[in-house]
Write a protein that holds these residues in place. Sequence first.
Motif, PDB file in Angstrom:
ATOM      1  N   UNK A   9      14.679 -14.108  -0.181  1.00 41.58           N
ATOM      2  CA  UNK A   9      13.443 -14.809  -0.523  1.00 41.58           C
ATOM      3  C   UNK A   9      13.106 -15.843   0.540  1.00 41.58           C
ATOM      4  N   UNK A  10      14.098 -16.629   0.942  1.00 46.85           N
ATOM      5  CA  UNK A  10      13.833 -17.710   1.881  1.00 46.85           C
ATOM      6  C   UNK A  10      13.496 -17.195   3.277  1.00 46.85           C
ATOM      7  N   UNK A  11      14.147 -16.115   3.702  1.00 50.84           N
ATOM      8  CA  UNK A  11      13.826 -15.583   5.030  1.00 50.84           C
ATOM      9  C   UNK A  11      12.410 -15.015   5.059  1.00 50.84           C
ATOM     10  N   UNK A 335     -14.770 -14.764  10.658  1.00 53.59           N
ATOM     11  CA  UNK A 335     -14.726 -14.056   9.382  1.00 53.59           C
ATOM     12  C   UNK A 335     -13.598 -13.025   9.359  1.00 53.59           C
ATOM     13  N   UNK A 336     -13.396 -12.344  10.490  1.00 57.37           N
ATOM     14  CA  UNK A 336     -12.303 -11.379  10.570  1.00 57.37           C
ATOM     15  C   UNK A 336     -10.953 -12.073  10.392  1.00 57.37           C
ATOM     16  N   UNK A 337     -10.818 -13.265  10.998  1.00 62.64           N
ATOM     17  CA  UNK A 337      -9.572 -14.027  10.859  1.00 62.64           C
ATOM     18  C   UNK A 337      -9.357 -14.451   9.409  1.00 62.64           C
ATOM     19  N   UNK A 338     -10.423 -14.873   8.743  1.00 59.13           N
ATOM     20  CA  UNK A 338     -10.314 -15.262   7.337  1.00 59.13           C
ATOM     21  C   UNK A 338      -9.893 -14.065   6.479  1.00 59.13           C
ATOM     22  N   UNK A 339     -10.463 -12.912   6.734  1.00 60.84           N
ATOM     23  CA  UNK A 339     -10.138 -11.731   5.932  1.00 60.84           C
ATOM     24  C   UNK A 339      -8.685 -11.294   6.095  1.00 60.84           C
ATOM     25  N   UNK A 340      -8.103 -11.595   7.241  1.00 60.26           N
ATOM     26  CA  UNK A 340      -6.718 -11.182   7.475  1.00 60.26           C
ATOM     27  C   UNK A 340      -5.729 -11.874   6.542  1.00 60.26           C
ATOM     28  N   UNK A 341      -6.136 -12.977   5.913  1.00 57.15           N
ATOM     29  CA  UNK A 341      -5.178 -13.695   5.067  1.00 57.15           C
ATOM     30  C   UNK A 341      -4.701 -12.828   3.896  1.00 57.15           C
ATOM     31  N   UNK A 342      -5.554 -11.941   3.405  1.00 58.94           N
ATOM     32  CA  UNK A 342      -5.154 -11.084   2.287  1.00 58.94           C
ATOM     33  C   UNK A 342      -4.045 -10.121   2.707  1.00 58.94           C
ATOM     34  N   UNK A 343      -4.173  -9.556   3.904  1.00 56.25           N
ATOM     35  CA  UNK A 343      -3.131  -8.664   4.419  1.00 56.25           C
ATOM     36  C   UNK A 343      -1.839  -9.421   4.677  1.00 56.25           C
ATOM     37  N   UNK A 344      -1.971 -10.640   5.212  1.00 52.02           N
ATOM     38  CA  UNK A 344      -0.780 -11.469   5.433  1.00 52.02           C
ATOM     39  C   UNK A 344      -0.050 -11.714   4.107  1.00 52.02           C
ATOM     40  N   UNK A 345      -0.818 -12.000   3.047  1.00 51.09           N
ATOM     41  CA  UNK A 345      -0.196 -12.252   1.743  1.00 51.09           C
ATOM     42  C   UNK A 345       0.624 -11.051   1.299  1.00 51.09           C
ATOM     43  N   UNK A 346       0.042  -9.875   1.410  1.00 54.65           N
ATOM     44  CA  UNK A 346       0.761  -8.664   0.997  1.00 54.65           C
ATOM     45  C   UNK A 346       1.992  -8.436   1.854  1.00 54.65           C
ATOM     46  N   UNK A 347       1.858  -8.644   3.157  1.00 51.08           N
ATOM     47  CA  UNK A 347       2.978  -8.412   4.072  1.00 51.08           C
ATOM     48  C   UNK A 347       4.148  -9.348   3.762  1.00 51.08           C
ATOM     49  N   UNK A 348       3.859 -10.624   3.536  1.00 50.30           N
ATOM     50  CA  UNK A 348       4.919 -11.600   3.278  1.00 50.30           C
ATOM     51  C   UNK A 348       5.619 -11.300   1.957  1.00 50.30           C
ATOM     52  N   UNK A 350       5.789  -8.554   0.297  1.00 53.91           N
ATOM     53  CA  UNK A 350       6.469  -7.258   0.264  1.00 53.91           C
ATOM     54  C   UNK A 350       7.874  -7.338   0.849  1.00 53.91           C
ATOM     55  N   UNK A 351       8.176  -8.416   1.574  1.00 56.90           N
ATOM     56  CA  UNK A 351       9.515  -8.605   2.142  1.00 56.90           C
ATOM     57  C   UNK A 351      10.526  -9.073   1.092  1.00 56.90           C
ATOM     58  N   UNK A 352      10.047  -9.518  -0.061  1.00 59.65           N
ATOM     59  CA  UNK A 352      10.912 -10.120  -1.066  1.00 59.65           C
ATOM     60  C   UNK A 352      11.111  -9.140  -2.211  1.00 59.65           C
ATOM     61  N   UNK A 353      12.333  -8.658  -2.394  1.00 66.13           N
ATOM     62  CA  UNK A 353      12.585  -7.680  -3.445  1.00 66.13           C
ATOM     63  C   UNK A 353      12.123  -8.157  -4.805  1.00 66.13           C
ATOM     64  N   UNK A 354      12.396  -9.428  -5.126  1.00 69.27           N
ATOM     65  CA  UNK A 354      12.036  -9.965  -6.442  1.00 69.27           C
ATOM     66  C   UNK A 354      10.529 -10.100  -6.622  1.00 69.27           C
ATOM     67  N   UNK A 355       9.771 -10.146  -5.514  1.00 66.55           N
ATOM     68  CA  UNK A 355       8.317 -10.310  -5.592  1.00 66.55           C
ATOM     69  C   UNK A 355       7.553  -9.097  -5.055  1.00 66.55           C
ATOM     70  N   UNK A 356       8.275  -8.047  -4.641  1.00 68.90           N
ATOM     71  CA  UNK A 356       7.613  -6.923  -3.965  1.00 68.90           C
ATOM     72  C   UNK A 356       6.546  -6.266  -4.833  1.00 68.90           C
TER      73      UNK A 356
END
Length: 450
Positions: A9-11, A335-348, A350-356
């Motif tokens: 989770x922390x990593x 606007x493109x940079x703002x929209x990328x935040x949603x993908x970043x959220x999913x990517x981060x 998805x790295x956490x088994x408990x939150x995947x």
Amino acid sequence: MIAIRLAEIMSALSHALDLTEGQPQGHCIRVCRIGMTIGARMGLSEKALEELYYTLLLKDLGCSSNAARICELYLADDLRFKRDFKLVGSSLSQVLGFVISHTGLQAGLAERFRSVLNILRNGGAIAQEMIETRCQRGAEIARMMRFSENVAQGILDLDEHFDGGGRPQGLKGQDISIFARIALAAQVIDVFFMSAGPEAATAELRYRRGAWFDPDVVDAFLSVADWHFWDDLASPDLETRILALEPGNTLRLADEDYLDDIAAAFAQVIDAKSPYTSGHSDRVALFTDLIAEEMGYDLSARRRIKRAALLHDIGKLGVSNSILDKPGRLEGEEWEAMKRHASYSEEILSRIGAFADLARIAGAHHERLDGKGYPRGITGEAICAETRIISTADVFDALTADRPYRAAMPVEKAFAILRDGAGQAHDPACIEALERAIRRADLAGAKQAA
């Protein structure tokens, strides 16, 4: 009780911190590798190494709290500013050069001149304010995440220098947490390694020995920093091995309450990014829970959706405050940079088994039923019920809170806007559930007041 790797989770969350510091992906992971090598070489106990491990991964917990202030004072992109500032030492010429080269580059000449003049006049007070805010906030959040006072102190002391020239308290020598002494050196090593290679990192370490850095920390690192170490630091599977490096190398048992605490604590990091999002994640979680309860979800399901709501905007840590806090309309790349935040959220997440399982739910919170949302432009049934709930809650809070481009709307006007887009943007059932819940809450409040 459920079995989770706390290190996992922390990593994963450390990747979000790398984003808001403008650092190359894996910065905190590499810092952890460097720092743990130093700690082991210095003969720290198993318990101390465990606390050092989490200090290194979470050293930047308070980093989002000064992002808006950087944009305001320096008229700069906070991500680029923070990235480049880590290469600056203590010499007056370096600091002045950095201020002049990074202040107000997109502003008018007069505005830029005023900003530079303000910084030159009040630089000490400005630095003290921002570092103090960052360090204290980081320590507070570490405590919220149930880490020890030693870990919190390591984060609090991160910007102290061995010769007493650091901030916020001007601590000196052994008065500085050993975890902070190791973390600061490890941070600088990685920054110079990634920007200019091993020789530059080693040279900078030697140059700041006895000034910024504890000589014992420097000597410990230099004694092990052979070419094998640098190759290992650049290895693509470093994160996997950092997880295996967790002291004890065992699964940690955590109950649902602990996962809730982690989500709530990291929501504080997210919302600290902008003055306009203060409390946003907590309110979205509240409105999400009201909708879910109204729609008949049981307590277990509500708890899960609430976590996704708390973390839905974690990707905004990777968006500059020059965009997040812009008072006008976002155009083009903004606007493109703002929209990328949603993908970043999913990517981060998805790295956490408990939150995947929450990753896709949170990452889709800007999708619309008519397919005009982002990041994927999915439609109708492809948007799960949990995402529809969070999306409704998110927009309702955005409408009823102050934003850089407008004041908060009355509740009735916000519902009118939601109803106008029902079936196109948002699920009518979610809107109706929120209206019923808000109406009940108002009635209950009125009865109590009477």
